[in-house]
Design a protein around this motif. Sequence first.
Motif, PDB file in Angstrom:
ATOM      1  N   MET A   1     -62.893  -2.139  31.780  1.00 25.70           N
ATOM      2  CA  MET A   1     -63.291  -0.939  31.045  1.00 25.70           C
ATOM      3  C   MET A   1     -64.616  -0.386  31.573  1.00 25.70           C
ATOM      4  N   GLN A   2     -65.574  -1.303  31.771  1.00 29.53           N
ATOM      5  CA  GLN A   2     -66.879  -0.882  32.283  1.00 29.53           C
ATOM      6  C   GLN A   2     -66.748  -0.337  33.705  1.00 29.53           C
ATOM      7  N   ASN A   3     -65.875  -0.986  34.498  1.00 36.25           N
ATOM      8  CA  ASN A   3     -65.671  -0.513  35.875  1.00 36.25           C
ATOM      9  C   ASN A   3     -65.070   0.889  35.898  1.00 36.25           C
ATOM     10  N   GLN A   4     -64.158   1.155  34.954  1.00 37.14           N
ATOM     11  CA  GLN A   4     -63.551   2.479  34.878  1.00 37.14           C
ATOM     12  C   GLN A   4     -64.579   3.533  34.489  1.00 37.14           C
ATOM     13  N   THR A   5     -65.452   3.172  33.534  1.00 32.21           N
ATOM     14  CA  THR A   5     -66.502   4.102  33.110  1.00 32.21           C
ATOM     15  C   THR A   5     -67.467   4.383  34.255  1.00 32.21           C
ATOM     16  N   LEU A   6     -67.870   3.331  34.957  1.00 29.33           N
ATOM     17  CA  LEU A   6     -68.775   3.494  36.101  1.00 29.33           C
ATOM     18  C   LEU A   6     -68.126   4.341  37.186  1.00 29.33           C
ATOM     19  N   TYR A   7     -66.843   4.090  37.434  1.00 26.53           N
ATOM     20  CA  TYR A   7     -66.124   4.869  38.445  1.00 26.53           C
ATOM     21  C   TYR A   7     -66.067   6.353  38.055  1.00 26.53           C
ATOM     22  N   LYS A   8     -65.846   6.616  36.773  1.00 21.03           N
ATOM     23  CA  LYS A   8     -65.782   7.997  36.289  1.00 21.03           C
ATOM     24  C   LYS A   8     -67.129   8.699  36.456  1.00 21.03           C
ATOM     25  N   VAL A   9     -68.213   7.990  36.097  1.00 16.94           N
ATOM     26  CA  VAL A   9     -69.555   8.575  36.231  1.00 16.94           C
ATOM     27  C   VAL A   9     -69.874   8.856  37.690  1.00 16.94           C
ATOM     28  N   LEU A  10     -69.580   7.893  38.561  1.00 16.00           N
ATOM     29  CA  LEU A  10     -69.849   8.080  39.990  1.00 16.00           C
ATOM     30  C   LEU A  10     -69.010   9.214  40.572  1.00 16.00           C
ATOM     31  N   SER A  11     -67.782   9.362  40.096  1.00 16.30           N
ATOM     32  CA  SER A  11     -66.919  10.449  40.576  1.00 16.30           C
ATOM     33  C   SER A  11     -67.503  11.808  40.180  1.00 16.30           C
ATOM     34  N   ILE A  12     -67.976  11.894  38.943  1.00 12.62           N
ATOM     35  CA  ILE A  12     -68.567  13.158  38.476  1.00 12.62           C
ATOM     36  C   ILE A  12     -69.810  13.495  39.279  1.00 12.62           C
ATOM     37  N   LEU A  13     -70.670  12.488  39.505  1.00 15.56           N
ATOM     38  CA  LEU A  13     -71.896  12.717  40.281  1.00 15.56           C
ATOM     39  C   LEU A  13     -71.572  13.113  41.716  1.00 15.56           C
ATOM     40  N   SER A  14     -70.546  12.501  42.292  1.00 13.82           N
ATOM     41  CA  SER A  14     -70.153  12.837  43.669  1.00 13.82           C
ATOM     42  C   SER A  14     -69.654  14.275  43.751  1.00 13.82           C
ATOM     43  N   ILE A  15     -68.842  14.675  42.775  1.00 12.18           N
ATOM     44  CA  ILE A  15     -68.322  16.043  42.761  1.00 12.18           C
ATOM     45  C   ILE A  15     -69.454  17.049  42.592  1.00 12.18           C
ATOM     46  N   LEU A  16     -70.391  16.756  41.677  1.00 22.36           N
ATOM     47  CA  LEU A  16     -71.524  17.661  41.462  1.00 22.36           C
ATOM     48  C   LEU A  16     -72.383  17.775  42.722  1.00 22.36           C
ATOM     49  N   SER A  17     -72.607  16.654  43.389  1.00 26.49           N
ATOM     50  CA  SER A  17     -73.403  16.674  44.627  1.00 26.49           C
ATOM     51  C   SER A  17     -72.710  17.500  45.704  1.00 26.49           C
ATOM     52  N   LEU A  18     -71.387  17.329  45.812  1.00 22.21           N
ATOM     53  CA  LEU A  18     -70.634  18.104  46.800  1.00 22.21           C
ATOM     54  C   LEU A  18     -70.697  19.598  46.488  1.00 22.21           C
ATOM     55  N   ILE A  19     -70.606  19.950  45.206  1.00 20.53           N
ATOM     56  CA  ILE A  19     -70.681  21.360  44.806  1.00 20.53           C
ATOM     57  C   ILE A  19     -72.038  21.946  45.175  1.00 20.53           C
ATOM     58  N   VAL A  20     -73.116  21.183  44.908  1.00 22.07           N
ATOM     59  CA  VAL A  20     -74.473  21.659  45.234  1.00 22.07           C
ATOM     60  C   VAL A  20     -74.621  21.880  46.732  1.00 22.07           C
ATOM     61  N   VAL A  21     -74.130  20.941  47.523  1.00 23.59           N
ATOM     62  CA  VAL A  21     -74.217  21.075  48.987  1.00 23.59           C
ATOM     63  C   VAL A  21     -73.476  22.317  49.465  1.00 23.59           C
ATOM     64  N   ILE A  22     -72.278  22.533  48.919  1.00 26.90           N
ATOM     65  CA  ILE A  22     -71.492  23.706  49.304  1.00 26.90           C
ATOM     66  C   ILE A  22     -72.214  24.993  48.900  1.00 26.90           C
ATOM     67  N   LEU A  23     -72.758  25.030  47.678  1.00 26.63           N
ATOM     68  CA  LEU A  23     -73.452  26.231  47.197  1.00 26.63           C
ATOM     69  C   LEU A  23     -74.667  26.564  48.054  1.00 26.63           C
ATOM     70  N   VAL A  24     -75.388  25.541  48.488  1.00 25.63           N
ATOM     71  CA  VAL A  24     -76.598  25.775  49.286  1.00 25.63           C
ATOM     72  C   VAL A  24     -76.242  26.248  50.697  1.00 25.63           C
ATOM     73  N   PHE A  25     -75.352  25.541  51.353  1.00 26.22           N
ATOM     74  CA  PHE A  25     -75.068  25.851  52.762  1.00 26.22           C
ATOM     75  C   PHE A  25     -74.152  27.067  52.924  1.00 26.22           C
ATOM     76  N   ALA A  26     -73.380  27.385  51.890  1.00 26.88           N
ATOM     77  CA  ALA A  26     -72.484  28.547  51.972  1.00 26.88           C
ATOM     78  C   ALA A  26     -73.076  29.767  51.263  1.00 26.88           C
ATOM     79  N   LYS A  27     -74.377  29.738  50.984  1.00 22.72           N
ATOM     80  CA  LYS A  27     -75.024  30.846  50.264  1.00 22.72           C
ATOM     81  C   LYS A  27     -74.793  32.199  50.924  1.00 22.72           C
ATOM     82  N   PRO A  28     -74.988  32.368  52.234  1.00 21.75           N
ATOM     83  CA  PRO A  28     -74.792  33.703  52.837  1.00 21.75           C
ATOM     84  C   PRO A  28     -73.386  34.254  52.640  1.00 21.75           C
ATOM     85  N   PHE A  29     -72.405  33.360  52.516  1.00 19.19           N
ATOM     86  CA  PHE A  29     -71.030  33.801  52.310  1.00 19.19           C
ATOM     87  C   PHE A  29     -70.711  33.987  50.819  1.00 19.19           C
ATOM     88  N   LEU A  30     -71.188  33.072  49.980  1.00 22.46           N
ATOM     89  CA  LEU A  30     -70.801  33.059  48.569  1.00 22.46           C
ATOM     90  C   LEU A  30     -71.514  34.105  47.728  1.00 22.46           C
TER      91      LEU A  30
END
Length: 351
Positions: A1-30
């Motif tokens: 159960m704890q592993n699933q919760t940790l995996y979920k939190v890490l997945s959310i953080l990874s997705i948010l980090s990827l979104i931030v990277v895309i928003l920053v580097f694709a700014k001239p286009f977006l």
Amino acid sequence: MQNQTLYKVLSILSILSLIVVILVFAKPFLVPLTFAAILSMLLLPVSNWLQNKGLPKAIAIIISMVLLVSFFALVIFFISWQINDIAGNATKLEDQLAEKYQQLKELISQKFGISAAQQKQMIKEQQASSASRAGSIVTGVIAGISGFLGNTLLVLVYIFLFLFFRSRIKVFILRLVDQENKATALTIVNKTQKVSMKYLSGMFLMIVCLWVMYGIGFSLIGVKNAIFFAILCGFLEIVPFVGNLTGTAVTVAMSLVQGGDMTMVIWILVVYALVQFIQTYLLEPLVVGAEVSLNPLFTIIGLIAGEMLWGISGMVLAIPLLAMAKILFDHVEPLKPYGYLIGEDKKEKKK
């Protein structure tokens, strides 16, 4: 159960980090693409109305775009007219600035013990260090203007294409989801369009009302170039919290430079407080509406995050994008807690 919760939190953080990277580097286009998407929602009712009158789709879109460009051209004309008026009084303004500068030097000398000669030497050193940067600043300004004009043209092209292919884009979104979720997806698309149009048209109407109120108020209390400062204060309202304070601060500073006294400053603040009261309790509920209510905490967080990612453009786009995100959160079951988090409880109407 704890592993699933940790995996979920890490997945959310990874997705948010990827979104931030895309928003920053694709700014001239977006950034141009996002501005075009939001403005196309503002023009959608106008384009639909013209089409219902029998005009071809392309002609209706072009006319609606001409109306938008004409509005901004009219605003630029009024601002340029007022700036020319200010420039016409440049000699008088220069004398007033010299007087304020002399008063400031005397105040610094009295309060901090820095003599006039020392202040002059410090200014010379600062000018010498900044002179070498003058060329790069001019080059940056020219590049900025060129980039702005290029992005403006790009936004207009995107607006036309968004409006022309709006039906195909809508069908594409619906085809991304399975059959059992199509009804929910259609509800999200329709509500996003409806709320976005209401928010944007309401914001436009509210800014016009602010121009009128600030213009009347500043004119009555004797602010010089009242129309210019009214347009400035109203236009900056597109950035909540920060914009109206910035516009008022500029008005106060220029009034002092132009010879105003503390009585003038007090009256400007009175006008600002009165206009903000009318805006908060009358204009926003009636004109903008409350279909999407964002709480102040996440409004400020959105503005700060937008500025960090996309600069001023991010601050302007933050609120509409947050409003659209909330609609998505409110209609997707796993995301409903996030919609509740950034939202605000609607006030019940008194019976």
